[in-house]
Design an enzyme around this catalytic site. Structure first.
Site, mmCIF file in Angstrom:
data_model
loop_
_atom_site.group_PDB
_atom_site.id
_atom_site.type_symbol
_atom_site.label_atom_id
_atom_site.label_comp_id
_atom_site.label_asym_id
_atom_site.label_seq_id
_atom_site.Cartn_x
_atom_site.Cartn_y
_atom_site.Cartn_z
ATOM 1 N N ARG A 1 37.703 39.442 34.156
ATOM 2 C CA ARG A 1 37.622 39.273 32.390
ATOM 3 C C ARG A 1 36.096 38.547 32.531
ATOM 4 O O ARG A 1 35.892 37.550 31.974
ATOM 5 C CB ARG A 1 38.789 37.885 32.095
ATOM 6 C CG ARG A 1 39.767 38.380 31.948
ATOM 7 C CD ARG A 1 40.712 38.104 31.243
ATOM 8 N NE ARG A 1 40.244 38.868 29.410
ATOM 9 C CZ ARG A 1 41.228 38.405 28.455
ATOM 10 N NH1 ARG A 1 41.943 36.874 28.717
ATOM 11 N NH2 ARG A 1 40.902 38.482 27.967
ATOM 12 N N LYS B 1 46.079 36.789 16.220
ATOM 13 C CA LYS B 1 45.728 35.730 16.576
ATOM 14 C C LYS B 1 43.997 36.099 16.887
ATOM 15 O O LYS B 1 43.221 35.224 16.688
ATOM 16 C CB LYS B 1 46.040 35.960 17.745
ATOM 17 C CG LYS B 1 45.367 34.776 19.306
ATOM 18 C CD LYS B 1 46.395 34.815 20.145
ATOM 19 C CE LYS B 1 46.246 36.240 21.102
ATOM 20 N NZ LYS B 1 44.964 36.224 22.055
ATOM 21 N N ARG C 1 50.776 30.567 22.421
ATOM 22 C CA ARG C 1 49.528 30.506 22.782
ATOM 23 C C ARG C 1 49.817 31.945 21.419
ATOM 24 O O ARG C 1 48.510 31.452 20.302
ATOM 25 C CB ARG C 1 48.958 31.042 24.264
ATOM 26 C CG ARG C 1 48.744 29.760 24.802
ATOM 27 C CD ARG C 1 47.747 30.507 26.254
ATOM 28 N NE ARG C 1 46.463 31.071 25.335
ATOM 29 C CZ ARG C 1 45.816 32.050 26.404
ATOM 30 N NH1 ARG C 1 46.166 32.365 27.386
ATOM 31 N NH2 ARG C 1 45.116 32.720 25.681
ATOM 32 N N CYS D 1 44.441 34.676 29.402
ATOM 33 C CA CYS D 1 45.318 35.202 30.592
ATOM 34 C C CYS D 1 44.284 35.726 31.551
ATOM 35 O O CYS D 1 43.376 36.282 31.593
ATOM 36 C CB CYS D 1 45.765 36.384 29.292
ATOM 37 S SG CYS D 1 46.702 36.108 28.081
HETATM 38 C C1 EPZ Z 1 40.177 40.580 23.423
HETATM 39 O O1 EPZ Z 1 39.678 40.160 24.727
HETATM 40 C C2 EPZ Z 1 41.461 40.601 23.084
HETATM 41 N N1 EPZ Z 1 41.270 38.718 22.964
HETATM 42 C C3 EPZ Z 1 42.464 41.242 24.493
HETATM 43 O O2 EPZ Z 1 43.426 40.822 23.844
HETATM 44 C C4 EPZ Z 1 42.560 42.468 24.678
HETATM 45 O O3 EPZ Z 1 43.454 42.902 25.259
HETATM 46 C C5 EPZ Z 1 41.247 42.711 25.050
HETATM 47 O O4 EPZ Z 1 40.610 42.229 23.762
HETATM 48 C C6 EPZ Z 1 41.580 44.208 24.670
HETATM 49 O O5 EPZ Z 1 39.600 44.940 25.050
HETATM 50 C C7 EPZ Z 1 41.040 38.248 21.860
HETATM 51 O O6 EPZ Z 1 40.798 39.001 21.375
HETATM 52 C C8 EPZ Z 1 40.670 36.681 21.883
HETATM 53 P P1 EPZ Z 1 37.171 42.565 26.367
HETATM 54 P P2 EPZ Z 1 37.815 40.751 25.610
HETATM 55 O O7 EPZ Z 1 35.414 42.744 26.436
HETATM 56 O O8 EPZ Z 1 37.154 40.867 24.421
HETATM 57 C C9 EPZ Z 1 34.785 44.210 30.433
HETATM 58 C C10 EPZ Z 1 45.306 39.309 24.113
HETATM 59 O O9 EPZ Z 1 46.737 39.536 24.718
HETATM 60 N N2 EPZ Z 1 33.759 42.634 30.330
HETATM 61 O O10 EPZ Z 1 37.548 44.196 25.036
HETATM 62 O O11 EPZ Z 1 38.374 39.583 26.715
HETATM 63 C C11 EPZ Z 1 36.321 43.607 30.459
HETATM 64 O O12 EPZ Z 1 36.797 43.073 31.668
HETATM 65 C C12 EPZ Z 1 44.322 39.954 24.874
HETATM 66 O O13 EPZ Z 1 45.882 38.348 22.393
HETATM 67 C C13 EPZ Z 1 33.251 43.285 30.764
HETATM 68 O O14 EPZ Z 1 32.697 44.026 31.967
HETATM 69 O O15 EPZ Z 1 37.703 41.598 26.026
HETATM 70 C C14 EPZ Z 1 38.119 45.038 30.293
HETATM 71 O O16 EPZ Z 1 37.939 45.346 31.403
HETATM 72 C C15 EPZ Z 1 43.850 39.293 25.892
HETATM 73 N N3 EPZ Z 1 32.080 42.562 30.777
HETATM 74 C C16 EPZ Z 1 36.676 45.840 29.461
HETATM 75 O O17 EPZ Z 1 35.543 44.707 29.076
HETATM 76 C C17 EPZ Z 1 32.297 41.029 29.216
HETATM 77 O O18 EPZ Z 1 31.557 41.307 29.288
HETATM 78 C C18 EPZ Z 1 37.421 45.422 28.189
HETATM 79 O O19 EPZ Z 1 37.061 44.012 27.528
HETATM 80 C C19 EPZ Z 1 33.557 41.543 28.956
HETATM 81 C C20 EPZ Z 1 34.199 42.537 28.891
#
Ligand code: EPZ
Length: 415
Positions: free
Chosen positions: A120, A22, A396, A115
Site C-alpha cells: 500500500r 464507506k 470498521r 487493512c
Molecule cells: C481504495 O484503496 C479502497 N479504500 C479499497 O477498499 C479498495 O480495495 C481500493 O481502493 C481499490 O482499488 C478506500 O477507499 C478507503 P488504490 P486505495 O490506490 O485507494 C497501488 C476496503 O476493503 N498504489 O486504488 O488504497 C496499490 O498498492 C478497502 O474497503 C500504488 O502503487 O487503493 C494497489 O496495488 C480495501 N501507489 C493499487 O495501486 C499509490 O500511491 C490500487 O490501490 C497508491 C496505490
C-alpha cells in the site's frame, strides 16, 4: 477484544437495508476542508473508520455536529499535524494531505494505516502533488508538505490506476490555478460521488467515472448538502450471503448499476437475480456452481469482493480460481477457511478452490475488513458453532453487520 459466537446451518432470507458507502463517505468528509462554509451530509454510515475520520477533523479544529445528519465546518481549522495514533488507524488519512495544502498551504501527515493487504505505497499521491506544485519531503514515515500560493493545474498521466491517488489529485486540483487533466483515472462510483459533491460546492469537474477527468480550478468553494451513495461492497456481501446459504434476500437502498460485474458472477454461480431502481433480489435454490474471476479496477470485478467469492467457491460444485490483480497480499482468510474444512490452494496471486458440500465450525481469526465479513458468513453456513475473533476489523466497514444478518435468520451473538 470482542468476538462473535455463531450458530451455523442457517438459510438467510428477507430484507436488508444497505448503508451509505464507506469509501465515498471517508474522502468526502476530508474534502470538507476545501471550503470555509458548512456542509451537510446524509447517509453517512456509522462505522469506526468514520468516527476516526471525524476525530481527525475535530483534532485539526473543525466543528462537527453529528446527529442523523452530519454537519461539518472546517473554517476554524488551526492545526495541520494530526497525531500518529489516529492517522495510523485508517488508510483514508492520506486524503487529509491535499485538502490541507490546498486550503492552508501546509500539512504534516504520518503514513496512513489501513487493512494489511499489501505494501500500500503512497508514491502516486506524493509524486503527483509535487507535480502540481507542492514541496514534500518524507522522513521517518512522516510527510512534511507545503505549498506557496495555489496548486498549478497540470496534465497528469497516472502510471497505475489508483482510486486513492485519483481522489488526492482531484482534491488538489479543485482549488488550483488553471486546469488539471487526469489521464488513466480510476472510474469507481465513489470517485463520481466525490466529483458530484464538490461540483455542488462550486467546483468544475467533468469526466468523473471515465478514465479522463478535467478539473478547472476555482478560487473558493461554497457550502452545500450531499447524500452519500449506497455501499456497493456491503450490497455484494449480503448477496453472497444469500447465494452461499441457498437463501432469498432483497437489498434495498442500493444501486444495481454499481455492481454489474458482481451480479454477472452471481448469475454464473446459478443465482436468480432481479433488480429495480434501488433494490436487488437474489434467490438461490441449489448448491452454487464454482466461478473463475480476476479482480480489476472498476468496472472490473472489485478486489473488495474476492474474499466473499472465495467462500462461495469453497462450498460450490467444481473448482473455481480467484486471482487478485490489485493487492498482492489479500488471502489471509484462506488459512481460516481451511481450518473450517475448505480445500484451497494458493499459487502466487491466485487461489484454487475445490468445492465441498459444507464447511465445519471452527475458532477463526479476522485479519482485515473484507476477510472478517467472509468468516462471519462462513460461520452462518457451516455445521456447528463458530467463534470469530478480532471483530474490531469488521466494525470498521460494516454498519450493524451481525444485527442485519440476524434479521435475515442468522444466529450471531457478541461475547
Ligand atoms: C481504495 O484503496 C479502497 N479504500 C479499497 O477498499 C479498495 O480495495 C481500493 O481502493 C481499490 O482499488 C478506500 O477507499 C478507503 P488504490 P486505495 O490506490 O485507494 C497501488 C476496503 O476493503 N498504489 O486504488 O488504497 C496499490 O498498492 C478497502 O474497503 C500504488 O502503487 O487503493 C494497489 O496495488 C480495501 N501507489 C493499487 O495501486 C499509490 O500511491 C490500487 O490501490 C497508491 C496505490
Amino acid at each position: 477484544m470482542d468476538k462473535f459466537f455463531i450458530i451455523g446451518n442457517k438459510n438467510l432470507n428477507g430484507k436488508v437495508f444497505i448503508s451509505g458507502s464507506k469509501n465515498a463517505a471517508l474522502p468526502i468528509l476530508f474534502m470538507s476542508i476545501l471550503t470555509k462554509e458548512t456542509i451537510k451530509i446524509k447517509n453517512v454510515p456509522n462505522l469506526t473508520d468514520i468516527n476516526i475520520a471525524l476525530k481527525l477533523l475535530k483534532y485539526l479544529g473543525a466543528t462537527i455536529k453529528n446527529e442523523k445528519i452530519l454537519f461539518i465546518n472546517s473554517d476554524s481549522i488551526n492545526n495541520f499535524s494530526p497525531p500518529l495514533y489516529l492517522i495510523k488507524k485508517i488508510r483514508a488519512s492520506i486524503w487529509l494531505l491535499a485538502p490541507l495544502l490546498a486550503r492552508f498551504g501546509k500539512a504534516k501527515i504520518f503514513f496512513p494505516g489501513g487493512c494489511k493487504i499489501g505494501k500500500r505505497p503512497i508514491d502516486l499521491h506524493i509524486n503527483n502533488l509535487i507535480k502540481l506544485g507542492a514541496k514534500i519531503h518524507v522522513k521517518n514515515n512522516c510527510i512534511n508538505a507545503s505549498i506557496k500560493g495555489r496548486f498549478k493545474g497540470k496534465y497528469i498521466l497516472m502510471k497505475k490506476i489508483s482510486v486513492g491517488a485519483t481522489i488526492t489529485i482531484i482534491a488538489a486540483a479543485t482549488l488550483a490555478e488553471g486546469t488539471t487533466i487526469i489521464e488513466n483515472a480510476a472510474k469507481e462510483p465513489e470517485i463520481v460521488d466525490i466529483a458530484n459533491f464538490l461540483n455542488k460546492l462550486g467546483a468544475k469537474i467533468i469526466g468523473a467515472g471515465s478514465n479522463k477527468i478535467f478539473i478547472k480550478g476555482v478560487l473558493k468553494l461554497r457550502g452545500g448538502r450531499h447524500r452519500i451513495i449506497p455501499d456497493r461492497i456491503e450490497t455484494g456481501t449480503f448477496l453472497v450471503a444469500a447465494a452461499a446459504s441457498k437463501g432469498n434476500i432483497t437489498c434495498y437502498n442500493t444501486e444495481p448499476k454499481h455492481l454489474q460485474s458482481v451480479l454477472i458472477k452471481l448469475i454464473e454461480a446459478g443465482a436468480k437475480i432481479r433488480t429495480g431502481k434501488d433494490w436487488i433480489q437474489l434467490d438461490m435454490k441449489k448448491r452454487p456452481n464454482s466461478v473463475n474471476l480476476c479482480t480489476a479496477p472498476y468496472p472490473g470485478f472489485p478486489t473488495d469482493m474476492q474474499a466473499q467469492f472465495a467462500l462461495l467457491n469453497t462450498i460450490s460444485k467444481g473448482i473455481g480460481s480467484i486471482t487478485d490483480n490489485i493487492f498482492e497480499n489479500r488471502f489471509h482468510y484462506v488459512s481460516e477457511l481451511i481450518n473450517m474444512g475448505a480445500k484451497i490452494k494458493i499459487q502466487k496471486n491466485t487461489i484454487m478452490c475445490y468445492g465441498i458440500p459444507i464447511l465445519s465450525s471452527a475458532n477463526v481469526v479476522c485479519m482485515d475488513l473484507r476477510a472478517s465479513a467472509t468468516l462471519v458468513l462462513a460461520g452462518c453456513i457451516s455445521t456447528g458453532t463458530t467463534i470469530v475473533n478480532n471483530i474490531q476489523h469488521l466494525i470498521r466497514g460494516y454498519e450493524s453487520f451481525h444485527i442485519k444478518l440476524n434479521r435475515l435468520g442468522a444466529d450471531i451473538k457478541i461475547i
